[in-house]
Design a protein around this motif. Structure first.
Motif, short mmCIF file in Angstrom:
data_model
loop_
_atom_site.label_atom_id
_atom_site.label_comp_id
_atom_site.label_asym_id
_atom_site.label_seq_id
_atom_site.Cartn_x
_atom_site.Cartn_y
_atom_site.Cartn_z
N PRO A 20 0.85 -1.19 0.00
CA PRO A 20 0.00 0.00 0.00
C PRO A 20 0.89 1.24 0.00
CG PRO A 20 0.10 -0.93 2.19
CD PRO A 20 0.88 -1.85 1.29
N HIS A 21 0.75 2.06 -1.04
CA HIS A 21 1.56 3.27 -1.15
C HIS A 21 0.62 4.45 -1.35
CE1 HIS A 21 5.14 5.57 -1.79
NE2 HIS A 21 4.76 5.93 -2.99
N PHE A 22 0.44 5.24 -0.30
CA PHE A 22 -0.50 6.35 -0.27
C PHE A 22 -1.90 5.88 -0.63
CE2 PHE A 22 3.62 8.47 -0.85
CZ PHE A 22 3.63 9.21 0.32
N THR A 23 -2.47 6.31 -1.73
CA THR A 23 -3.86 5.95 -2.05
C THR A 23 -3.96 4.76 -2.99
OG1 THR A 23 -3.87 7.52 -3.89
CG2 THR A 23 -4.66 8.33 -1.75
N ALA A 24 -2.82 4.23 -3.44
CA ALA A 24 -2.84 3.11 -4.38
C ALA A 24 -2.02 1.96 -3.83
CB ALA A 24 -2.26 3.57 -5.72
N ARG A 25 -2.07 0.85 -4.53
CA ARG A 25 -1.22 -0.30 -4.19
C ARG A 25 -0.20 -0.45 -5.30
NH1 ARG A 25 -2.81 -3.30 0.02
NH2 ARG A 25 -4.95 -3.10 0.71
N ARG A 26 1.00 -0.80 -4.90
CA ARG A 26 2.09 -0.91 -5.87
C ARG A 26 2.70 -2.31 -5.78
NH1 ARG A 26 7.48 2.76 -5.69
NH2 ARG A 26 8.62 1.59 -7.25
#
Length: 113
Positions: free
Chosen positions: A7-13
């Motif tokens: 989870p990276h800020f508002t998205a998933r990477r």
């Protein structure tokens, strides 16, 4: 290639596991240090990462290292034991972990002082 969804800020990477050099605890967050990129702060504890990545070595209370990036180590005859990573980075091994890690580190070459 194995990947890890972070989870990276508002998205998933999606990050390839072999690009993770080491993980560093920052409270209840973790800085994920990737090769050739800026560290990525994620809302996952280091303990959770150690369960997800059982091959990574816990060298300190706040540090997990990807063994694929270790190029050497030194645990004896130095003031601070350390592992040498592939991109000229040295990470300190805690005194508590030194004895436990010696058998696992034995397959890596000793680093010069």
């Amino acid at each position: 290639m194995d990947t890890l969804l972070l989870p990276h800020f508002t998205a998933r990477r999606s990050v390839p596991i072999d690009t993770i050099e080491y993980l560093e605890a920052v409270g209840n967050y973790t800085n994920v240090h990737l090769i050739g990129q800026k560290p990525m702060l994620v809302a996952i504890t280091l303990k959770q990462f150690s369960q997800r990545l059982p091959t990574f070595l816990r060298i300190h209370k706040g540090t997990l290292v990807n063994p694929a990036h270790i190029v050497g180590y030194r645990t004896r005859y130095v003031e601070s034991p350390f592992v040498q990573l592939s991109h000229d980075r040295q990470l300190t091994i805690s005194r508590r972990q030194t004895k436990r890690l010696r058998p696992q580190l034995a397959s890596f070459p000793l680093s010069g002082c």
